[in-house]
Write a protein that holds these residues in place. Structure first.
Motif, short mmCIF file in Angstrom:
data_model
loop_
_atom_site.label_atom_id
_atom_site.label_comp_id
_atom_site.label_asym_id
_atom_site.label_seq_id
_atom_site.Cartn_x
_atom_site.Cartn_y
_atom_site.Cartn_z
N LYS A 1 -36.62 -1.96 -43.88
CA LYS A 1 -36.82 -0.53 -44.16
C LYS A 1 -37.14 0.28 -42.90
O LYS A 1 -38.15 0.99 -42.83
N PRO A 2 -36.31 0.17 -41.86
CA PRO A 2 -36.57 0.94 -40.64
C PRO A 2 -36.50 2.44 -40.91
O PRO A 2 -35.72 2.90 -41.74
N VAL A 3 -37.31 3.19 -40.20
CA VAL A 3 -37.38 4.62 -40.41
C VAL A 3 -36.03 5.29 -40.17
O VAL A 3 -35.60 6.17 -40.92
N PHE A 4 -35.32 4.84 -39.13
CA PHE A 4 -34.05 5.47 -38.78
C PHE A 4 -33.06 5.41 -39.93
O PHE A 4 -32.46 6.43 -40.30
N THR A 5 -32.85 4.23 -40.52
CA THR A 5 -31.87 4.12 -41.60
C THR A 5 -32.35 4.82 -42.87
O THR A 5 -31.55 5.36 -43.63
N ARG A 6 -33.66 4.83 -43.11
CA ARG A 6 -34.17 5.52 -44.30
C ARG A 6 -33.92 7.03 -44.18
O ARG A 6 -33.51 7.67 -45.14
N VAL A 7 -34.18 7.59 -42.99
CA VAL A 7 -33.95 9.02 -42.78
C VAL A 7 -32.46 9.33 -42.84
O VAL A 7 -32.03 10.32 -43.44
N LEU A 8 -31.64 8.45 -42.24
CA LEU A 8 -30.19 8.66 -42.24
C LEU A 8 -29.65 8.63 -43.66
O LEU A 8 -28.83 9.49 -44.03
N GLU A 9 -30.10 7.68 -44.46
CA GLU A 9 -29.58 7.61 -45.83
C GLU A 9 -29.99 8.83 -46.64
O GLU A 9 -29.19 9.36 -47.42
N GLN A 10 -31.21 9.27 -46.49
CA GLN A 10 -31.65 10.47 -47.21
C GLN A 10 -30.79 11.68 -46.85
O GLN A 10 -30.46 12.51 -47.70
N ALA A 11 -30.41 11.77 -45.56
CA ALA A 11 -29.57 12.88 -45.13
C ALA A 11 -28.15 12.78 -45.69
O ALA A 11 -27.52 13.79 -46.01
N LEU A 12 -27.65 11.55 -45.82
CA LEU A 12 -26.27 11.34 -46.27
C LEU A 12 -26.12 11.27 -47.78
O LEU A 12 -25.01 11.45 -48.29
N ASN A 13 -27.20 11.02 -48.49
CA ASN A 13 -27.10 10.85 -49.95
C ASN A 13 -26.41 12.02 -50.66
O ASN A 13 -25.56 11.79 -51.53
N PRO A 14 -26.72 13.27 -50.32
CA PRO A 14 -26.02 14.37 -51.02
C PRO A 14 -24.53 14.41 -50.74
O PRO A 14 -23.76 14.99 -51.52
#
Length: 240
Positions: free
Chosen positions: A206-219
């Motif tokens: 659960k690295p911060v980078f991928t968590r933030v990236l996925e949240q940005a890409l989810n929409p």
């Protein structure tokens, strides 16, 4: 890896929760961990056995409240073996796209949800799913595979027609969409395997980078759409 937001679904200790089409239990486990009385239903006996084993391991490890319970039931979504208004919360994650008669399945879900209860229904999102279908027949055209691609408003309409109120939506697993596009396009080749390793790293660490990236890409490219629902309370008339 959860598709449903449990805080948004408001799963609390003592609630009776139904995980429809539970598979190997990923949504069952979180509800159990939160202290609910969970019923995990699926047609696949092997998947149910895996769910039971993991729930037992969670109990032995002290990961669940003593008051919580987890039960597995082998059953069909078209004829649920429960009385009306049996559950406070219902989760149906990535299951309706497999069922030809989804109208009956939705009616059954609605029937066993208590008035005032909440539900979350998730299906593959239209655009990522359409890409997969275009790239590979094998992805969906097999026994037990996906029989339709939903547009969000189409699914919401079917849920409303069954008597449920749509309270919100969400998107999940954007990082998984490119993986499935690769798998459909080139199969289990080196780039697919490399991307899979990235997904495993993301899920485990659960690295911060991928968590933030996925949240940005989810929409934009979220693999799944989640529709949150409520069954309205039955109005009680006052006599003259």
């Amino acid at each position: 890896m959860l598709t449903v937001d449990y805080d948004r679904l408001d799963v609390r200790p003592g609630m009776r929760v139904l995980d429809l089409g539970c598979g190997e239990g990923r949504h069952t486990f979180e509800a159990y961990r939160r202290g609910a009385d969970v019923v995990a239903l699926d047609l696949n006996a092997k998947d149910l056995a895996t769910t039971r084993q993991w729930c037992a391991a969670m109990e032995l490890a002290g990961e669940v409240p003593a008051t919580a319970s987890a039960t597995t039931v082998q059953g069909n979504l078209l004829s649920l073996p429960f009385p009306d208004a049996s559950f406070d919360r219902i989760i149906a994650s990535e299951v309706l796209e497999h069922i030809p008669d989804d109208v009956t399945a939705i009616a059954e879900l609605t029937r066993v949800l208590k008035p005032g209860g909440l539900a979350a229904v998730t299906v593959p999102r239209w655009l990522p799913e359409r890409v997969c279908w275009a790239l590979s027949d094998e992805y969906h055209a097999n026994e037990g595979g996906h029989v339709r691609i939903y547009k969000e408003d189409e699914l919401a309409g079917r849920l409303r027609a069954a008597g449920l109120k749509v309270t919100g939506n969400g998107f999940a697993h954007a990082l998984h969409s490119p993986y499935w596009w690769l798998k459909c396009a080139i199969g289990d080749a080196a780039p697919t395997r490399a991307y899979h390793k990235l997904l495993v790293w993301d899920i485990v660490d659960k690295p911060v980078f991928t968590r933030v990236l996925e949240q940005a890409l989810n929409p934009l490219i979220g693999k799944s759409v989640v529709i949150y629902l409520a069954k309205e309370e039955v109005a009680v008339g006052v006599g003259a």
